[in-house]
Design a protein around this motif. Structure first.
Motif, PDB file in Angstrom:
ATOM      1  N   TYR A 132      54.600  50.849  64.301  1.00  0.00           N
ATOM      2  CA  TYR A 132      53.253  50.034  63.153  1.00  0.00           C
ATOM      3  C   TYR A 132      53.930  50.536  61.420  1.00  0.00           C
TER       4      TYR A 132
ATOM      5  N   SER B  75      53.908  53.696  69.389  1.00  0.00           N
ATOM      6  CA  SER B  75      53.059  53.169  68.426  1.00  0.00           C
ATOM      7  C   SER B  75      53.083  53.471  66.689  1.00  0.00           C
TER       8      SER B  75
ATOM      9  N   ASP C  60      52.589  55.566  76.584  1.00  0.00           N
ATOM     10  CA  ASP C  60      51.177  55.487  76.142  1.00  0.00           C
ATOM     11  C   ASP C  60      52.533  56.060  74.573  1.00  0.00           C
TER      12      ASP C  60
ATOM     13  N   SER D   1      54.601  51.937  73.739  1.00  0.00           N
ATOM     14  CA  SER D   1      53.003  52.232  73.059  1.00  0.00           C
ATOM     15  C   SER D   1      52.367  51.573  74.097  1.00  0.00           C
TER      16      SER D   1
ATOM     17  N   ALA E 127      46.625  56.553  64.895  1.00  0.00           N
ATOM     18  CA  ALA E 127      47.766  56.703  66.669  1.00  0.00           C
ATOM     19  C   ALA E 127      47.959  57.431  67.520  1.00  0.00           C
TER      20      ALA E 127
ATOM     21  N   MET F  49      52.283  45.580  72.640  1.00  0.00           N
ATOM     22  CA  MET F  49      52.083  45.308  70.949  1.00  0.00           C
ATOM     23  C   MET F  49      52.293  43.210  71.328  1.00  0.00           C
TER      24      MET F  49
ATOM     25  N   SER G 276      57.774  47.574  74.741  1.00  0.00           N
ATOM     26  CA  SER G 276      56.839  47.932  73.930  1.00  0.00           C
ATOM     27  C   SER G 276      55.695  46.924  74.224  1.00  0.00           C
TER      28      SER G 276
ATOM     29  N   LEU H 164      44.538  50.161  69.951  1.00  0.00           N
ATOM     30  CA  LEU H 164      44.744  50.501  68.975  1.00  0.00           C
ATOM     31  C   LEU H 164      44.626  49.983  67.689  1.00  0.00           C
TER      32      LEU H 164
END
Lengths: 77, 551
Positions: B183, B179, B39, B43, B30, B47, B272, A4
């Motif tokens: 974020y 994700s 995913d 995620s 993302a 992370m 995650s 990412l």
């Protein structure tokens, strides 16, 4: 998972322009605006603070770039 | 024309617009990283801890929380600090140190899935459905509150705010999944702080610094009691109307542990994380900002109390809930004003996004995949997740209007939490530490605990039971649910078959799966600043030390 994009780039990317905009506003604040903020040049201070946050995030990303896939990426906290 | 209307100009709208562009940009970026359902929903468990930790605290830092805590600060004074230092930090540390090894180590994808493996399918289905319903309701509340505040501050019509807010959240979750939500939550964390900090700074200058604030609060209606947290809690003769037992056990134990340790919208952030240690540090890293957030919520509440004439009206512009918007109007010049508006908008959207991303995961994995369409290829569930997101947001828009019927949105949320979370925590904690607890005991304790608190709540609404306030009802409702759930678990277990031990490995304390022995719970990392137990201990000590000036 595919790598990412790095979050530090997003935070830096948002706060650097925020810092520039608000600092510029702060430089040209007229007395009425400063009076409203109780004499504090808040735009100038917050602008510089946000600029510093943005640049620090970008600097952190530069000094400690994400590693290639599969490697652990956490060395920072 | 509302009296709350802010004097926004081009720069403020520019700042808001830049934020929207970034939020959507994160969603699009993302999306490229999503290959499978893991995913999208978790995620890809990739992370780092600082990201999940900030997202953890941010998922809770919705605008309802900010506005509500400032309102409480103005109404109850420093006693509001209990919501942070008794009512959050201990539970966050407990989640990281004690419970996370079970959650993360068992590789479950959601909180309901843990219940399915520890107990049985009926327990699982009951929890999955009640969670999914609650998340959609709360997402609706967030959306409605966003629309209300934008109408008051910017003069936007309600429908416009609802459509824009829902469309943006919908886009970035549908595109980027968890994700993207995480974020954006971290981004939001910084924007909110940047937006709120000037209010505290200018506010303190206005009231003459800390000493000036103390003096003016003493002279206010709240009086000296507004500056203390525990001093008058032997009785209920304090602003909050609660004694220390209610504060420590009702708020600090049942409500807070129920919320922080079993609420999947929170726990999902930790799931995650990229490894066990990062998962355990997630809530603990979140606890450090949580310790300091009162400086930008409770403090502005007190500042509003002493600077805004007539604050505390029953209705109109001067209700306690408007403490922060009023200060924004009075103190912030254009520029930082735009950042503050952006921070508020961001926190509404992120609060809603946390609910939506919790909802789509539970709906897809725990309802659709478990009961309706099993054994399809992974890409199928990824599609279901995206559709569930869209449906969830649309239903949320509908429920936004249910929220309109409640006069105090925060209490409505509290009521929901006490109904769902308190019995869940009891069932969890007994099930995690008592291996004999049977599958059906899990189901009945959850159901009867929920019914106990529902009975109290409906009885209160119908006038059968009397409480001093909605808040007091939520303390008692949660307490009743917790006790009922524990008693039912103990009573039902002897009459029902225990689960075989091999099915409980990694789920119950003492059944040494790979991850849940006592050695794992106290184990740390080679580096001291990555040791969850040490970090958690520091957070707890700070929570106590911070109380000292406000005793």
């Amino acid at each position: 998972m595919n790598r990412l994009f790095d979050l530090r780039a997003v935070i830096g990317g948002l706060f650097t322009p925020y810092g520039v905009i608000v600092t510029l506003v702060g430089l040209f604040d007229d007395p009425a605006e400063i009076d409203k903020a109780q004499g504090v040049r808040i735009n100038l201070w917050m602008g510089l603070a946000m600029l510093a946050l943005g640049l620090l995030m970008l600097l952190w990303l530069r000094l400690n770039p994400p590693k290639p896939l599969e490697a652990g990426e956490e060395k920072e906290d | 024309m509302s009296g709350l209307r802010l004097d926004v100009d081009f720069v403020d709208y520019l700042i808001l617009a830049i934020y929207f562009v970034f939020v959507l940009g994160v969603g699009f970026a993302a999306r490229r990283a999503i290959r499978d359902s893991s995913d999208f929903f978790l995620s890809g468990r990739s992370m780092p801890a600082w990201v999940t930790g900030l997202a953890f605290v941010s998922a809770n830092l919705g605008a309802l929380e900010i506005i509500g805590m400032a309102a409480n600060g103005a109404q109850y004074g420093m006693m509001t600090l209990h919501y942070y230092w008794v009512g959050a930090v201990p539970a966050m540390v407990f989640l990281g140190i004690v419970m996370m090894p079970f959650y993360y180590g068992s590789k479950v994808r959601s909180v309901p899935e843990f219940l399915r493996r520890r107990f049985n399918r009926p327990t699982h289905l009951f929890n999955a459905i009640s969670f999914a319903v609650a998340q959609v309701l709360i997402a609706g509340v967030n959306l409605y509150a966003l629309a209300l505040i934008l109408q008051a501050l910017l003069g936007w019509p309600l429908w416009l705010s609802i459509v824009i807010g829902a469309a943006i959240v919908l886009s970035y979750i549908t595109l980027g999944g968890l994700s993207s939500a995480i974020y954006n939550e971290v981004l939001q964390f910084f924007v909110i702080l940047a937006g709120l900090l000037p209010i505290t700074v200018i506010g303190l200058v206005k009231v003459g610094g800390w000493d000036g604030l103390v003096e003016k609060v003493r002279a206010s209606d709240l009086g000296d009691a507004g500056l203390h947290t525990f001093s008058q809690t032997a009785s209920t003769g304090n602003p909050l109307g609660a004694n220390w037992i209610g504060i420590v056990f009702g708020l600090g134990f049942v409500l807070s542990f129920g919320y922080w340790t079993t609420n999947f919208a929170e726990v999902q952030r930790a799931l995650s994380a990229k490894d066990m240690n990062a998962a355990r540090r997630t809530p603990i890293i979140g606890a450090f900002p949580k310790l300091l957030i009162p400086a930008v919520t409770v403090l502005p509440g007190l500042i509003a109390l002493v600077t805004v004439q007539g604050l505390g009206a029953e209705e109109g512009d001067l209700t306690y809930n408007n403490a922060i918007p009023l200060l924004m109007r009075d103190l912030l010049p254009n520029g930082v004003l735009g950042v503050a508006v952006t921070g508020l908008v961001a926190s509404f959207m992120a609060g809603m996004a946390a609910n939506v991303s919790g909802f789509n995961t539970v709906f897809t994995y725990d309802i659709w995949q478990s009961y309706l369409r099993k054994d399809r290829p992974d890409g199928y569930y990824l599609r279901v997740g995206r559709i569930a997101t869209i449906v969830g947001v649309l239903v949320g828009i509908g429920t936004a209007f249910i929220a309109a019927g409640f006069d105090n949105i925060m209490n409505y949320i509290q009521a929901l939490f006490s109904l769902f979370n308190a019995p869940l925590f009891a069932t969890f904690i007994v099930g995690m530490f008592w291996k004999r607890m049977s599958a059906w005991a899990g189901f009945w304790s959850l159901l009867l605990g929920f019914l106990a608190s529902l009975t109290l709540y409906l009885g209160y609404l119908g006038g059968v039971f009397a409480f001093n306030s909605d808040l007091e009802e939520s303390f008692w409702g949660a307490g009743a649910a917790f006790l009922t759930a524990v008693v039912v678990a103990v009573v039902v277990t002897p009459f029902t078959p225990a689960k075989p031990e091999h099915e409980l490995r990694g789920l119950v304390y003492g059944l040494a799966g790979p991850s849940t022995g006592a050695d794992v719970i106290v184990a740390g990392d080679r580096v001291w600043w990555r040791n969850p137990v040490l970090l958690g201990g520091v957070a707890l000590v700070l929570a106590v030390v911070l109380y000292v000036p406000f005793w």
